[in-house]
Motif scaffolding. Structure first.
Motif, PDB file in Angstrom:
ATOM      1  N   SER A   2       0.795  -1.135   0.152  1.00  0.00           N
ATOM      2  CA  SER A   2       0.183   0.201   0.031  1.00  0.00           C
ATOM      3  C   SER A   2       0.660   1.252  -0.067  1.00  0.00           C
ATOM      4  N   VAL A   3       0.442   2.350  -0.460  1.00  0.00           N
ATOM      5  CA  VAL A   3       1.166   3.603  -0.473  1.00  0.00           C
ATOM      6  C   VAL A   3       0.087   4.800   0.194  1.00  0.00           C
ATOM      7  N   ASP A   4       0.708   5.465   1.054  1.00  0.00           N
ATOM      8  CA  ASP A   4      -0.074   6.596   1.513  1.00  0.00           C
ATOM      9  C   ASP A   4       0.099   7.908   0.894  1.00  0.00           C
ATOM     10  N   TYR A   5      -0.691   8.862   1.181  1.00  0.00           N
ATOM     11  CA  TYR A   5      -0.616  10.089   0.619  1.00  0.00           C
ATOM     12  C   TYR A   5       0.732  10.937   0.472  1.00  0.00           C
ATOM     13  N   MET A   6       1.773  10.372   1.420  1.00  0.00           N
ATOM     14  CA  MET A   6       2.870  10.993   1.244  1.00  0.00           C
ATOM     15  C   MET A   6       4.136  10.195   0.660  1.00  0.00           C
ATOM     16  N   ASN A   7       3.587   9.069  -0.084  1.00  0.00           N
ATOM     17  CA  ASN A   7       4.235   8.097  -0.950  1.00  0.00           C
ATOM     18  C   ASN A   7       5.201   7.240  -0.075  1.00  0.00           C
ATOM     19  N   ASN A   8       4.739   7.036   1.041  1.00  0.00           N
ATOM     20  CA  ASN A   8       5.546   5.793   1.915  1.00  0.00           C
ATOM     21  C   ASN A   8       4.771   4.623   1.457  1.00  0.00           C
ATOM     22  N   ILE A   9       5.775   3.680   1.325  1.00  0.00           N
ATOM     23  CA  ILE A   9       5.165   2.437   0.887  1.00  0.00           C
ATOM     24  C   ILE A   9       5.008   1.423   2.077  1.00  0.00           C
ATOM     25  N   PHE A  10       3.851   0.652   2.173  1.00  0.00           N
ATOM     26  CA  PHE A  10       3.669  -0.233   3.260  1.00  0.00           C
ATOM     27  C   PHE A  10       3.865  -1.638   2.758  1.00  0.00           C
ATOM     28  N   VAL A  11       4.360  -2.575   3.269  1.00  0.00           N
ATOM     29  CA  VAL A  11       4.840  -3.866   2.447  1.00  0.00           C
ATOM     30  C   VAL A  11       4.280  -5.112   3.764  1.00  0.00           C
ATOM     31  N   ALA A  12       3.598  -5.873   3.314  1.00  0.00           N
ATOM     32  CA  ALA A  12       3.090  -7.385   4.064  1.00  0.00           C
ATOM     33  C   ALA A  12       4.530  -8.096   3.944  1.00  0.00           C
ATOM     34  N   ASP A  13       5.232  -8.236   5.034  1.00  0.00           N
ATOM     35  CA  ASP A  13       6.320  -9.007   5.018  1.00  0.00           C
ATOM     36  C   ASP A  13       5.986 -10.376   5.536  1.00  0.00           C
ATOM     37  N   THR A  14       5.169 -11.189   4.797  1.00  0.00           N
ATOM     38  CA  THR A  14       4.479 -12.312   5.078  1.00  0.00           C
ATOM     39  C   THR A  14       5.270 -13.406   5.784  1.00  0.00           C
ATOM     40  N   SER A  15       6.239 -13.915   5.330  1.00  0.00           N
ATOM     41  CA  SER A  15       7.255 -14.716   5.814  1.00  0.00           C
ATOM     42  C   SER A  15       7.871 -14.397   7.119  1.00  0.00           C
ATOM     43  N   ASN A  16       8.108 -13.178   7.416  1.00  0.00           N
ATOM     44  CA  ASN A  16       8.382 -12.464   8.811  1.00  0.00           C
ATOM     45  C   ASN A  16       7.462 -12.074   9.814  1.00  0.00           C
ATOM     46  N   HIS A  17       6.325 -12.300   9.350  1.00  0.00           N
ATOM     47  CA  HIS A  17       5.273 -11.996  10.253  1.00  0.00           C
ATOM     48  C   HIS A  17       5.113 -10.332  10.741  1.00  0.00           C
ATOM     49  N   ARG A  18       5.415  -9.531   9.819  1.00  0.00           N
ATOM     50  CA  ARG A  18       5.409  -8.209  10.151  1.00  0.00           C
ATOM     51  C   ARG A  18       4.965  -7.235   9.057  1.00  0.00           C
ATOM     52  N   ILE A  19       4.513  -6.047   9.375  1.00  0.00           N
ATOM     53  CA  ILE A  19       4.206  -4.800   8.212  1.00  0.00           C
ATOM     54  C   ILE A  19       5.540  -4.023   8.209  1.00  0.00           C
ATOM     55  N   GLN A  20       6.105  -3.697   7.052  1.00  0.00           N
ATOM     56  CA  GLN A  20       7.205  -2.824   7.151  1.00  0.00           C
ATOM     57  C   GLN A  20       6.781  -1.437   6.221  1.00  0.00           C
ATOM     58  N   LYS A  21       7.330  -0.247   6.756  1.00  0.00           N
ATOM     59  CA  LYS A  21       7.021   0.813   6.155  1.00  0.00           C
ATOM     60  C   LYS A  21       8.228   1.459   5.794  1.00  0.00           C
ATOM     61  N   PHE A  22       8.486   1.939   4.379  1.00  0.00           N
ATOM     62  CA  PHE A  22       9.480   2.407   3.742  1.00  0.00           C
ATOM     63  C   PHE A  22       8.961   4.099   3.438  1.00  0.00           C
ATOM     64  N   ARG A  23       9.653   4.753   4.353  1.00  0.00           N
ATOM     65  CA  ARG A  23       9.448   6.268   4.191  1.00  0.00           C
ATOM     66  C   ARG A  23      10.165   6.597   2.700  1.00  0.00           C
ATOM     67  N   PHE A  24       9.216   7.728   2.048  1.00  0.00           N
ATOM     68  CA  PHE A  24       9.468   8.010   0.548  1.00  0.00           C
ATOM     69  C   PHE A  24      11.121   8.362   0.550  1.00  0.00           C
ATOM     70  N   GLY A  25      11.596   7.693  -0.355  1.00  0.00           N
ATOM     71  CA  GLY A  25      12.957   8.058  -0.786  1.00  0.00           C
ATOM     72  C   GLY A  25      14.027   7.095   0.027  1.00  0.00           C
ATOM     73  N   ASN A  26      13.690   6.391   1.146  1.00  0.00           N
ATOM     74  CA  ASN A  26      14.411   5.442   1.861  1.00  0.00           C
ATOM     75  C   ASN A  26      14.311   3.908   1.425  1.00  0.00           C
ATOM     76  N   THR A  27      15.218   3.202   1.643  1.00  0.00           N
ATOM     77  CA  THR A  27      15.628   1.930   0.858  1.00  0.00           C
ATOM     78  C   THR A  27      15.503   0.882   2.150  1.00  0.00           C
ATOM     79  N   ILE A  28      15.588   1.511   3.271  1.00  0.00           N
ATOM     80  CA  ILE A  28      15.349   0.495   4.714  1.00  0.00           C
ATOM     81  C   ILE A  28      14.188   0.915   5.251  1.00  0.00           C
ATOM     82  N   GLY A  29      13.429  -0.259   5.390  1.00  0.00           N
ATOM     83  CA  GLY A  29      12.023  -0.426   6.140  1.00  0.00           C
ATOM     84  C   GLY A  29      12.152  -0.390   7.632  1.00  0.00           C
ATOM     85  N   GLN A  30      11.070   0.063   8.289  1.00  0.00           N
ATOM     86  CA  GLN A  30      10.919   0.390   9.615  1.00  0.00           C
ATOM     87  C   GLN A  30       9.718  -0.616   9.983  1.00  0.00           C
TER      88      GLN A  30
END
Length: 101
Positions: A2-30
């Motif tokens: 999913s992508v929010d209004y600020m172009n941050n990307i949210f990824v369902a990391d299925t195998s690792n049982h978590r949701i990652q957020k990648f702030r716009f322009g960053n390659t490291i997720g939180q």
């Protein structure tokens, strides 16, 4: 994904049982939901497969592992189940019938 209004990307990391957020322009997720361990405790996820982000940035997470949908509020530390039983192939009707048997 999913992508929010600020172009941050949210990824369902299925195998690792978590949701990652990648702030716009960053390659490291939180990690913003889940702790990397499959489980039923409200701060855990189990094989999140799909998600929807609303305008408040609350996450609605479909879990393949427990066949349910969770609401994970923006900035929250845990979820609440809003749909499903948390059991594979068990509908609400079936669980009520089983309970009365």
């Amino acid at each position: 994904v999913s992508v929010d209004y600020m172009n941050n990307i949210f990824v369902a990391d299925t195998s690792n049982h978590r949701i990652q957020k990648f702030r716009f322009g960053n390659t490291i997720g939180q990690t913003i939901a889940g702790n990397g361990t499959c489980g039923t405790i409200p701060y855990q996820l189990c094989r999140p497969s799909q998600m929807l982000l609303n305008s408040n940035q609350d996450l609605f997470i479909a879990q393949y592992g427990y066949h349910d949908v969770l609401l994970w509020p923006n900035g929250g530390n845990e979820s609440s189940r809003i749909a499903g039983t948390g059991h594979k192939n068990l509908s609400i009707t079936n669980s009520q019938n089983t309970a009365s048997s």
